[in-house]
Design an enzyme around this catalytic site. Structure first.
Site, PDB file in Angstrom:
ATOM      1  N   GLU A  59      -6.018  -5.475   5.827  1.00  0.00           N
ATOM      2  CA  GLU A  59      -4.592  -5.738   5.794  1.00  0.00           C
ATOM      3  C   GLU A  59      -3.862  -4.686   6.616  1.00  0.00           C
ATOM      4  OE1 GLU A  59      -3.147  -4.889   1.920  1.00  0.00           O
ATOM      5  OE2 GLU A  59      -1.060  -5.141   2.477  1.00  0.00           O
ATOM      6  N   ASP A 110      -4.873  -3.563   0.020  1.00  0.00           N
ATOM      7  CA  ASP A 110      -4.368  -2.594  -0.952  1.00  0.00           C
ATOM      8  C   ASP A 110      -4.502  -3.109  -2.366  1.00  0.00           C
ATOM      9  OD1 ASP A 110      -3.758  -0.970   1.098  1.00  0.00           O
ATOM     10  OD2 ASP A 110      -1.604  -1.382   1.104  1.00  0.00           O
ATOM     11  N   ASP A 131      -2.286  -3.221  -4.532  1.00  0.00           N
ATOM     12  CA  ASP A 131      -0.993  -3.584  -5.114  1.00  0.00           C
ATOM     13  C   ASP A 131      -0.740  -5.092  -5.045  1.00  0.00           C
ATOM     14  OD1 ASP A 131      -0.635  -4.002  -2.489  1.00  0.00           O
ATOM     15  OD2 ASP A 131       0.955  -2.528  -2.192  1.00  0.00           O
ATOM     16  N   ASP A 172       1.162  -6.908  -3.087  1.00  0.00           N
ATOM     17  CA  ASP A 172       1.056  -7.482  -1.746  1.00  0.00           C
ATOM     18  C   ASP A 172      -0.388  -7.670  -1.335  1.00  0.00           C
ATOM     19  OD1 ASP A 172       3.621  -7.902  -1.198  1.00  0.00           O
ATOM     20  OD2 ASP A 172       3.897  -6.168   0.145  1.00  0.00           O
TER      21      ASP A 172
END
Ligand SMILES: Nc1ncnc2c1ncn2[C@@H]1O[C@H](COP(=O)(O)OP(=O)(O)OP(=O)(O)O)[C@@H](O)[C@H]1O
Ligand SMILES: [Mg+2]
Length: 645
Positions: free
Chosen positions: A435, A508, A510, A512
């Site tokens: 990403e 990640d 998180d 997103d």
């Protein structure tokens, strides 16, 4: 000395005396994998499946209406049904009651023809005895012939004779109750039954067996108690599949035929989505690879829809016929056959062989579908229009696909941002899909370029649940992904051509990141499912914590590692612990050490246990409707976590 060096060993004798015949249940204990697939969680859950299968067979035979499965606090399980009860009479040849023979002998059963069962899932006469062999203890209770009978076994051996305990009270019906405790020595990995796995299976079986009530009660946790019962059977199944989608017509098509070879049921309804969700079953077994029933269904569908479209002038004379793919776009369908003699073929036994079933499903579908369309011109038009739209998109996509195909055939056109590895051996090569450009940079710096390739994705890729194939293939991020993998896409996908046997999604930890993981996974699942089936797709698990101690950084994958690290550095000086957020917080070396080094890293292999579940999952996560998505995520938070790191 090499452990496997070849030497002559004069002492070891290999002759007739070394050949053993494993008698009865001993064979099961020695090689459990052969009977239940594995001794991991799958095999463990398979035990329940064998017992409940027998109850469902009673239901198919028309004698059982309710099944109750209880998971007890100690992880033992009880399956109760209200069928006829296992036969208890003495079998002359064995000098034992039939129930005991069933529980202690392989290949003892009432489903090898004869009067007991017309159709059944049971085929081999091994299920019950296998569960018995692999249980620390098993208690059988039979209600039959006016009495309650019982017997206890330990690791397959009877601990008592089958005894006649008491008279049945007024109002007490017949049935079979099997309680068992999986053998801890066999199931070393886990003895924990998953409520979610079992309830998913049970729901599917309730759909497939109209009217049958299946309840799962979990005594380990409060409020874990579900009951499934569907009067509409697979019609309700189709509605369930379309629950989070927008149907393009109102009425679910349904047909049911009883024939000499067996029973056929088909239910379907189109939605405005772009994927097809067609699930096939034979004797309640999910035939992932399709087979005769599926091909019969498909040819009938193409034929009848095309004939109708032409006859009504919706498809002009000079226009090409609609292809099967056009017609199946957005189709939710369930085909279920119940046969006297099902034949399964293929490595995984998930393909139906019985050729006579093709004609059966085909003629029934042709006839009933033509009637359905005639009777509902409005709905018929909506269905044909949906297929016409798909055909238009297909023609547009053909050009794009052609471009991509040319692209990946000429290796010079590998995507510019791919940092390829030097190995050309797919078995060794790994592709990291990363990403963001900055994390991509760290990954490039940290990787072992011999066998690790990096493909950075710019931001979020297109949500394939919401776009037609033409739009999907025109998306540059997706094009890069397709050419990097190098095996084509959709129907032209060829697993053999995949340039990497490990495709690792690294994003990640998180929200997103999780969204991006799901987007990439959805794309792969919809357009290259073979990759996932082959076990090529992984999710990288970056560390969860960052510990800064005297300006040095440490990373920990989980709480245990965090504690260990803190112990190790014996916290003098400045320690700060933060929850690790982005990949880009790590320098290339740290990223290699924690997340990419095969010696050190942890990765999650993506598996798709059941296509129906995955379909539901992806629709819920990525589809248009917000409500079901929310409900689904709440309900399945654990599973989503599983699939999605
Ligand atoms: N709940 C039940 N009610 C009535 N009869 C049962 C029940 N469970 C088992 N039986 C009888 O015991 C026999 C053996 O069961 P078992 O599960 O071992 O083999 P099977 O169902 O015949 O085949 P498979 O090995 O494919 O499961 C069945 O064929 C049936 O006659
Ligand atoms: Mg059975």
């Amino acid at each position: 000395m090499a452990a496997n060096s070849v030497t002559k060993n004069a002492k070891s004798a290999y002759d007739a005396s070394s050949i053993q015949v494993l008698e009865g249940l001993e064979a099961v204990k020695r090689r459990p994998g052969m009977y239940i697939g594995s001794t991991g969680p799958r095999g463990l859950h398979h035990l329940v499946r064998e017992i409940i299968d027998n109850s469902i067979d009673e239901a198919l035979a028309g004698y059982c209406t309710e099944i109750l499965v209880t998971i007890h606090q100690d992880n033992s399980v009880t399956v109760t049904d209200d069928g006829r009860g296992m036969p208890v009479g003495k079998m002359a040849k064995y000098g034992k009651p039939a129930a005991e023979v069933i529980m202690t002998t392989l290949h003892a059963g009432g489903k090898f023809g004869g009067e007991g069962y017309k159709v059944s899932g049971g085929l081999h006469g091994v299920g019950a005895s296998v569960v018995n062999a692999l249980s620390e203890w098993l208690e059988l209770e039979v209600r039959r012939e006016g009495h309650v009978w019982s017997q206890r076994y330990e690791r397959g051996f009877p601990k008592s004779a089958l005894t006649k305990d008491r008279k049945l009270k007024k109002g007490e019906g017949t049935g079979t109750i099997v309680s068992f405790m999986p053998d801890r020595e066999v199931f070393t990995e886990t003895q924990d039954f998953s409520f979610d796995t079992l309830s998913r299976w049970f729901r599917e079986w309730a759909f497939l067996n109209k009217g049958l009530k299946i309840r799962l009660l979990d005594e380990r946790e409060e409020d874990r108690d579900v009951t499934y019962q569907y009067e509409g059977g697979i019609r309700d199944f189709v509605e369930h599949i379309n629950e989070a989608k927008d149907p393009v017509h109102k009425t679910v098509f349904y047909l049911e035929r009883e024939e000499e070879v067996g029973d056929v049921e088909v239910a379907m309804q189109w939605n405005s989505g772009f994927q097809d969700s067609v699930f096939t079953f034979a004797n309640n077994i999910n035939t992932h690879e399709g087979g005769a029933h599926l091909s019969g269904f498909r040819s009938a569908l193409s034929r009848t829809i095309n004939a109708y479209a032409r006859q009504k002038g919706l498809l002009k004379e000079k226009e090409e016929s609609l292809t099967g793919d056009d017609i199946r776009e957005g189709l939710a369908a369930v085909i279920s056959v119940k046969l006297q003699e099902p034949q399964f073929e293929g490595q995984t036994k998930t393909k139906l062989g019985n050729t006579e079933v093709k004609g059966l499903v085909e003629s029934a579908t042709n006839r009933y579908l033509a009637e359905f369309l005639e009777e509902r011109p409005g709905e018929a038009k909506a269905i044909v229009n949906k297929a016409l739209q798909a055909a238009r998109a297909r023609l547009a996509a053909r050009t794009v696909r052609e471009k991509i195909r040319k692209g990946y055939l000429e290796s010079s056109t590998l995507p510019g941002k791919l940092a390829d590895c030097s190995s050309k051996d797919p078995a060794r090569s790994e592709l990291y899909i990363v990403e963001g450009n900055s994390a991509g940079g760290s990954a490039k710096g940290g990787r072992d370029r011999n066998f690790q390739a990096i493909l950075p994705l710019r931001g979020k890729i297109l949500n394939v649940e919401k776009a037609n194939i033409n739009k999907i293939l025109s998306n540059t991020e997706i094009q890069a992904l397709i050419s990097a993998i190098g095996a084509g896409v959709g129907e032209s996908f060829d697993l053999e051509q995949a340039r990497y046997n490990k495709i690792v999604i690294m994003a990640d930890a998180d929200v997103d990141g999780s969204h991006i993981r799901t987007l990439v996974l959805t794309f792969l699942y919809r357009n290259m499912p073979e990759l996932i089936e082959a076990g090529y797709v992984y999710i990288a698990l970056p560390p969860l914590y960052k510990i800064t101690h005297n300006r040095r950084e440490h990373y920990a994958k989980n709480d245990a590692e965090l504690r260990e690290t803190l112990d190790r550095i014996k916290a003098n000086g400045n320690v700060s612990i933060s929850r690790f957020k982005g990949l880009s917080e790590m320098n290339p070396h740290q990223l290699w050490e924690t997340t990419m080094d095969p010696q050190n890293r942890t990765m999650l292999q993506v598996t798709v246990e059941s296509a129906a579940v995955a379909d539901e999952l992806f629709t819920a996560l990525m589809g248009d409707k917000v409500e079901p998505r929310k409900a689904f995520i709440e309900e399945n938070a654990r599973e989503v976590k599983n699939l999605d790191a």
